[in-house]
Design an enzyme around this catalytic site. Structure first.
Site, PDB file in Angstrom:
ATOM      1  N   HIS A  96       0.735  -1.222   0.066  1.00 10.76           N
ATOM      2  CA  HIS A  96       0.080   0.163  -0.042  1.00 10.76           C
ATOM      3  C   HIS A  96       0.853   1.367  -0.017  1.00 10.76           C
ATOM      4  O   HIS A  96       1.313   1.791   0.962  1.00 10.76           O
ATOM      5  CB  HIS A  96      -0.870   0.118   1.391  1.00 10.76           C
ATOM      6  CG  HIS A  96      -1.759  -1.134   1.067  1.00 10.76           C
ATOM      7  ND1 HIS A  96      -1.464  -2.425   1.679  1.00 10.76           N
ATOM      8  CD2 HIS A  96      -3.170  -1.344   1.049  1.00 10.76           C
ATOM      9  CE1 HIS A  96      -2.409  -3.302   1.643  1.00 10.76           C
ATOM     10  NE2 HIS A  96      -3.492  -2.624   1.228  1.00 10.76           N
ATOM     11  N   PRO A 186      -6.050  -4.832  11.065  1.00  6.61           N
ATOM     12  CA  PRO A 186      -7.559  -4.715  11.081  1.00  6.61           C
ATOM     13  C   PRO A 186      -8.204  -3.430  11.583  1.00  6.61           C
ATOM     14  O   PRO A 186      -7.670  -2.996  12.726  1.00  6.61           O
ATOM     15  CB  PRO A 186      -7.988  -5.826  11.982  1.00  6.61           C
ATOM     16  CG  PRO A 186      -6.719  -6.952  12.122  1.00  6.61           C
ATOM     17  CD  PRO A 186      -5.541  -5.948  12.001  1.00  6.61           C
ATOM     18  N   LEU A 187      -8.784  -2.643  10.618  1.00  2.00           N
ATOM     19  CA  LEU A 187      -8.712  -1.431  11.133  1.00  2.00           C
ATOM     20  C   LEU A 187      -9.633  -0.763  12.415  1.00  2.00           C
ATOM     21  O   LEU A 187     -10.373  -1.574  12.683  1.00  2.00           O
ATOM     22  CB  LEU A 187      -9.556  -0.709   9.704  1.00  2.00           C
ATOM     23  CG  LEU A 187      -8.725  -1.046   8.468  1.00  2.00           C
ATOM     24  CD1 LEU A 187      -9.579  -0.303   7.359  1.00  2.00           C
ATOM     25  CD2 LEU A 187      -7.280   0.169   8.720  1.00  2.00           C
ATOM     26  N   GLY A 227     -10.531   4.395   7.010  1.00  4.22           N
ATOM     27  CA  GLY A 227     -11.277   3.113   7.380  1.00  4.22           C
ATOM     28  C   GLY A 227     -11.444   2.623   8.996  1.00  4.22           C
ATOM     29  O   GLY A 227     -12.322   2.385   9.289  1.00  4.22           O
ATOM     30  N   ASN A 256      -7.770  11.559   3.850  1.00  2.00           N
ATOM     31  CA  ASN A 256      -7.584  11.716   2.207  1.00  2.00           C
ATOM     32  C   ASN A 256      -8.831  11.437   1.420  1.00  2.00           C
ATOM     33  O   ASN A 256      -8.658  11.316   0.298  1.00  2.00           O
ATOM     34  CB  ASN A 256      -6.288  10.875   1.977  1.00  2.00           C
ATOM     35  CG  ASN A 256      -6.476   9.442   2.357  1.00  2.00           C
ATOM     36  OD1 ASN A 256      -7.626   8.830   2.064  1.00  2.00           O
ATOM     37  ND2 ASN A 256      -5.478   8.682   2.567  1.00  2.00           N
ATOM     38  N   ILE A 258     -10.071   8.985   0.657  1.00  2.00           N
ATOM     39  CA  ILE A 258     -10.006   7.696  -0.549  1.00  2.00           C
ATOM     40  C   ILE A 258      -9.885   6.266   0.485  1.00  2.00           C
ATOM     41  O   ILE A 258      -9.311   6.300   1.452  1.00  2.00           O
ATOM     42  CB  ILE A 258      -8.918   7.678  -1.422  1.00  2.00           C
ATOM     43  CG1 ILE A 258      -9.046   8.698  -2.131  1.00  2.00           C
ATOM     44  CG2 ILE A 258      -8.710   6.626  -1.981  1.00  2.00           C
ATOM     45  CD1 ILE A 258      -9.910   8.747  -3.213  1.00  2.00           C
ATOM     46  N   HIS A 333      -4.182   3.051  -3.266  1.00  2.00           N
ATOM     47  CA  HIS A 333      -4.120   2.595  -1.933  1.00  2.00           C
ATOM     48  C   HIS A 333      -3.426   1.158  -1.669  1.00  2.00           C
ATOM     49  O   HIS A 333      -2.807   1.010  -0.854  1.00  2.00           O
ATOM     50  CB  HIS A 333      -5.741   2.453  -1.751  1.00  2.00           C
ATOM     51  CG  HIS A 333      -5.991   1.827  -0.334  1.00  2.00           C
ATOM     52  ND1 HIS A 333      -6.000   2.564   0.858  1.00  2.00           N
ATOM     53  CD2 HIS A 333      -6.206   0.421   0.163  1.00  2.00           C
ATOM     54  CE1 HIS A 333      -6.431   1.525   1.814  1.00  2.00           C
ATOM     55  NE2 HIS A 333      -6.491   0.358   1.227  1.00  2.00           N
ATOM     56  N   SER A 454     -22.487  -8.306  37.661  1.00  2.00           N
ATOM     57  CA  SER A 454     -22.888  -9.727  37.258  1.00  2.00           C
ATOM     58  C   SER A 454     -21.616 -10.634  36.839  1.00  2.00           C
ATOM     59  O   SER A 454     -21.903 -11.809  37.072  1.00  2.00           O
ATOM     60  CB  SER A 454     -23.665  -9.847  36.003  1.00  2.00           C
ATOM     61  OG  SER A 454     -24.480 -10.843  35.683  1.00  2.00           O
ATOM     62  N   GLU A 481     -17.795  -3.857  24.246  1.00  2.00           N
ATOM     63  CA  GLU A 481     -16.894  -5.056  24.335  1.00  2.00           C
ATOM     64  C   GLU A 481     -15.599  -4.901  23.488  1.00  2.00           C
ATOM     65  O   GLU A 481     -14.562  -5.323  23.928  1.00  2.00           O
ATOM     66  CB  GLU A 481     -17.570  -6.137  23.954  1.00  2.00           C
ATOM     67  CG  GLU A 481     -18.896  -6.679  24.991  1.00  2.00           C
ATOM     68  CD  GLU A 481     -20.145  -5.868  24.706  1.00  2.00           C
ATOM     69  OE1 GLU A 481     -21.023  -6.137  25.435  1.00  2.00           O
ATOM     70  OE2 GLU A 481     -20.232  -5.078  23.643  1.00  2.00           O
ATOM     71  N   PHE A 508     -21.096 -12.780  24.456  1.00  2.00           N
ATOM     72  CA  PHE A 508     -20.701 -11.470  23.838  1.00  2.00           C
ATOM     73  C   PHE A 508     -19.186 -11.403  23.356  1.00  2.00           C
ATOM     74  O   PHE A 508     -18.845 -10.263  22.990  1.00  2.00           O
ATOM     75  CB  PHE A 508     -21.133 -10.365  24.836  1.00  2.00           C
ATOM     76  CG  PHE A 508     -22.547 -10.464  24.958  1.00  2.00           C
ATOM     77  CD1 PHE A 508     -23.619 -10.687  24.058  1.00  2.00           C
ATOM     78  CD2 PHE A 508     -22.975  -9.957  26.233  1.00  2.00           C
ATOM     79  CE1 PHE A 508     -25.000 -10.497  24.170  1.00  2.00           C
ATOM     80  CE2 PHE A 508     -24.379  -9.883  26.527  1.00  2.00           C
ATOM     81  CZ  PHE A 508     -25.308 -10.199  25.512  1.00  2.00           C
ATOM     82  N   HIS A 532     -21.348 -16.663  32.576  1.00  2.29           N
ATOM     83  CA  HIS A 532     -22.452 -17.087  31.890  1.00  2.29           C
ATOM     84  C   HIS A 532     -22.222 -17.978  30.593  1.00  2.29           C
ATOM     85  O   HIS A 532     -22.417 -17.579  29.685  1.00  2.29           O
ATOM     86  CB  HIS A 532     -23.261 -15.983  31.683  1.00  2.29           C
ATOM     87  CG  HIS A 532     -23.958 -15.328  32.698  1.00  2.29           C
ATOM     88  ND1 HIS A 532     -23.019 -14.507  33.432  1.00  2.29           N
ATOM     89  CD2 HIS A 532     -25.136 -14.773  33.234  1.00  2.29           C
ATOM     90  CE1 HIS A 532     -23.695 -13.769  34.625  1.00  2.29           C
ATOM     91  NE2 HIS A 532     -25.203 -14.061  34.091  1.00  2.29           N
ATOM     92  N   HIS A 544     -28.359 -15.593  24.822  1.00  2.00           N
ATOM     93  CA  HIS A 544     -27.127 -15.282  25.762  1.00  2.00           C
ATOM     94  C   HIS A 544     -26.420 -16.651  25.903  1.00  2.00           C
ATOM     95  O   HIS A 544     -25.642 -16.640  26.844  1.00  2.00           O
ATOM     96  CB  HIS A 544     -27.790 -14.552  27.060  1.00  2.00           C
ATOM     97  CG  HIS A 544     -28.263 -13.148  27.061  1.00  2.00           C
ATOM     98  ND1 HIS A 544     -28.917 -12.860  25.834  1.00  2.00           N
ATOM     99  CD2 HIS A 544     -27.857 -12.248  27.715  1.00  2.00           C
ATOM    100  CE1 HIS A 544     -29.139 -11.433  26.195  1.00  2.00           C
ATOM    101  NE2 HIS A 544     -28.595 -11.132  27.352  1.00  2.00           N
TER     102      HIS A 544
END
Length: 734
Positions: A96, A186-187, A227, A256, A258, A333, A454, A481, A508, A532, A544
């Site tokens: 890139h 990972p953005l 991003g 930018n 793009i 890019h 909890s 989270e 979760f 849980h 859940h």
């Protein structure tokens, strides 16, 4: 590197060349433009004024020349960064180039003028931290590390970009390249990590700084792009940064316009400025990020002056700056420019050099960072030595956090249990462990995603980390989270002795799986306290109730998936989680009460799988029953029933598959002898993967569909997770 504490190149040049305002230091100042003989004042006034104008003109020309010299050097340095990126991507035919070409000015100013670091010791504690959240543009950072003198990125490394065994992988990896603080790509993950790094600095500063010693004092800088701004994790983390008032966090938004699909107008038209103002950030805008060097400097200066808020500096840049045909397009890019466009870019930016060439003037300019960095660290070490003399206890504690050395005998604080101890949910037993450990582990801190009461994760002897109380150790993440996981990764990477934990319901983890994966990949020893853990949570129902989660995390490399059955196993899980500083752990804990079982132990957990009861001899039981968590009790009761019928039964707790896999073949044979194929497992989750343990003739009892809403006992019976079911399965495999 040290613009905040020393003069810039232009200031140094000007100070040597121009007269000062003091007549004592420059006795000719008075006579430069003012005649001193009053009797000839009228006759000489015209000539004097002319002479004065000439001298002023000469000085102005000198200033202009010096400023031009500095600007030429800066531009040459910035173009060096650009072309190292262009050449590396071109040679790899992958990467890139657009971001490094656009962000080179801010990268240069940060690494060359602002940040404090020691290239020869990338782990110096009081260094400024830099995170490239837009990790795809990593050649920007590799070029900067190379210019600054880091041993981890030499010329061959640049030429081996994205190749097998290279120290310059396709996205920044902290475990591959010293000088890289966190793993990004990972953005949005990087900005969340940066919030964690800044939180750690704020927390440690509040605990250890004294009125006469500011021993913890560094900034966290981050570059993020469009991003990152679109990803939800970024908003979660930045919301918390604003709430916490992390004034030493300075983010540069590479504006930018793009993304991969084209102009951001197609999907991203919000006012990022107003959003960040609403999040409690100080917001600045540098309208010309391509050549507005002084504007970038001024923005950083203003950001540092704001102590009670993080700052976002929106820097409007041109992606692929300098490329005559691809700049400001999506094509720059994520693809190499191509030979023709590389040549056109060289001509456009007047860059006559061969690939990977660094002009001598640039090398010489950057070479000062090695001695300056060593000096900065030496100064801090001397300061710490003085601090240590006056504040021995604090210094010893801070040193343990810097080195990661755990206090001697810390594990003795963990509670132990007997079968006579009262039954309890493992989430409650977890809280007992946390509150015992926090008394002996100075780096333990953490919290929950709005479920502390909890998840049972409150540290009772501490208050909440807040803007006004940053020395406290309970972190309130709110319902965030994903951001919580990313922030904890940053905390873990700040200092080896910091041990962050975070909590929510096990189901979760779906909201934060990407952050957990980065924990595993980047070797961040975060402790994930997940309560849980099964259908045993009961009436909340299938939304859940985790089913596939145990199997999915067992499939993730470098992650310990632990499901303790009672108090001793919960304590054992915490012991392992604390010791494994480069491996994250998930503790899956029950909502329902469980008995304290005979035969469980902290030591057994360390093996991952161990025998809790066995009436066989010669390592030849009739059947092996295997359970985890709340189902270990069921396996134990089924074993008792089968023994009444005259069978020899071994009951095994397989609390952590990953730890068991690490054991010797001899140990594994002692638990699961190859000659015994009669095996039954029971676990309130997916049966996927259990064939590895029970073999082709064994039987796995579990749940391979979603749960239901009902009291826990009824659900267990409805899904066949009973003693009777285990006994019948055992009879079928004899």
């Amino acid at each position: 590197m040290a613009a905040s504490s020393s003069v810039t190149l232009s200031q140094a040049l000007l100070s040597r060349s121009l007269p000062t305002q003091s007549s004592k230091s420059h006795p000719n100042n008075v006579s430069l433009c003012t005649p001193t003989n009053p009797t000839t004042k009228l006759l000489k006034s015209a000539a004097s004024r002319a002479s004065c104008r000439r001298r002023v003109a000469v000085r102005a020309a000198a200033v202009e020349t010096l400023e031009k010299t500095e600007t030429d050097l800066i531009e040459k340095s910035i173009n060096t960064i650009r072309f190292l990126a262009v050449d590396a991507v071109e040679k790899a035919n992958s990467g890139h180039p657009g971001l490094p070409m656009g962000c080179a000015p801010m990268g240069h100013i940060l690494y060359d003028e602002v940040m404090r670091y020691n290239p020869k010791n990338p782990y110096w504690f009081n260094r400024d931290r830099f995170v490239l959240s837009a990790g795809h543009g990593c050649m920007l950072q590799y070029a900067l590390l190379h210019l600054a003198g880091y041993d981890s990125v030499n010329e061959e490394d640049l030429k081996s970009f994205r190749q097998w065994g290279s120290r310059t992988p396709g996205h920044p990896e902290n475990f591959e390249t010293p000088g890289i603080e966190v793993t990004t790509g990972p953005l949005g993950q990087g900005i969340a990590n940066a919030v964690g790094l800044a939180l750690a600095e704020r927390h440690l500063a509040a605990r250890f700084n004294k009125p006469d010693f500011e021993i913890v004092d560094h900034y966290t800088y981050v570059i993020l792009g469009d991003g990152c701004q679109m990803e939800g994790i970024a908003n979660e983390a930045c919301s918390l940064a604003g709430h916490w008032g992390l004034g030493k966090l300075i983010a540069f938004y590479d504006d930018n316009h793009i993304s991969i699909d084209g102009d951001t107008e197609i999907a991203f038209t919000e006012s990022v400025d107003k959003r960040f103002e609403g999040l409690g950030w100080h917001v600045l805008w540098v309208k010309n990020g391509n050549t507005g060097y002084d504007d970038i400097r001024a923005a950083i200066k203003e950001a540092k002056a704001v102590k009670d808020k993080p700052t976002m500096i929106k820097v409007t840049t041109t992606i692929g700056f300098g490329s005559p045909n691809k700049a400001n397009t999506y094509s720059v890019h994520g693809s190499a420019l191509g030979a023709k466009e590389v040549e056109a870019t060289r001509q456009n930016l007047a860059w006559p050099y061969e690939p990977f060439h660094i002009p001598e003037v640039v090398k010489k300019h950057w070479s000062r960072h090695v001695p300056e960095g060593a000096s900065l660290e030496a100064q801090w070490n001397a300061k710490f030595a003085e601090y240590e003399k006056k504040y021995k206890e604090e210094a010893a504690e801070l040193k343990s956090l810097i080195t990661g050395e755990l206090p001697a005998g810390w594990e003795k604080a963990l509670p132990t249990y007997t079968p006579e101890s009262p039954a309890d949910a493992t989430r409650n037993l977890s809280q007992q462990c946390l509150n015992a450990l926090v008394k002996v582990l100075p780096g333990l801190l953490g919290g929950s995603a709005d479920l502390a009461s909890s998840n049972m994760t409150l540290l009772k002897m501490y208050g909440d980390f807040q803007k006004a109380t940053p020395e406290e150790r309970n972190l309130r993440f709110g319902v965030r989270e994903h951001g919580m996981g990313g922030i904890c990764n940053g905390i873990a990477h700040h200092s080896p002795g910091l041990i962050p934990y975070c909590a929510t319901f096990f189901v979760f983890t779906d909201y934060m799986r990407a952050a957990i994966r980065i924990s595993a990949l980047s070797q961040a020893g975060v402790i994930y306290v997940m309560t849980h853990d099964s259908i045993g949570l009961g009436e909340d129902g299938p939304t859940h109730q985790p089913i596939e989660h145990l199997a999915s995390f067992r499939a993730m490399p470098n992650l310990l998936m632990m499901r303790p059955a009672d108090g001793n196993e919960t304590a054992g899980a915490y012991k392992i989680a604390v010791l494994k500083r480069k491996t994250p752990s998930i503790l899956a804990l029950s909502r329902q009460k469980l008995p304290q079982l005979a035969g469980t132990s902290i030591e057994g957990v360390e093996k991952g799988g161990y025998i809790i009861s066995d009436n066989s001899s010669g390592n030849k039981p009739d059947v092996i029953l295997i359970g985890t968590g709340s189902e270990l009790e069921i396996a134990a009761k089924a074993g008792d029933e089968l023994r009444k019928a005259g069978k020899t039964v071994r009951v095994v707790s397989l609390v952590c598959w990953e730890l068991f896999d690490e054991q010797s073949d001899a140990y594994k044979e002692s638990i699961f002898p190859a000659a015994v194929s009669a095996r039954v497992s029971i676990e309130a989750g997916s049966t996927f993967g259990w064939e590895k343990i029970i073999g082709p003739k064994g039987k796995a009892i579990g749940i391979d569909k979603f749960g239901a809403s009902a009291p826990a006992g009824i659900i267990y019976k409805g899904y066949g997770l009973t003693v009777e079911a285990v006994v019948e399965a055992a009879k079928s495999v004899f």
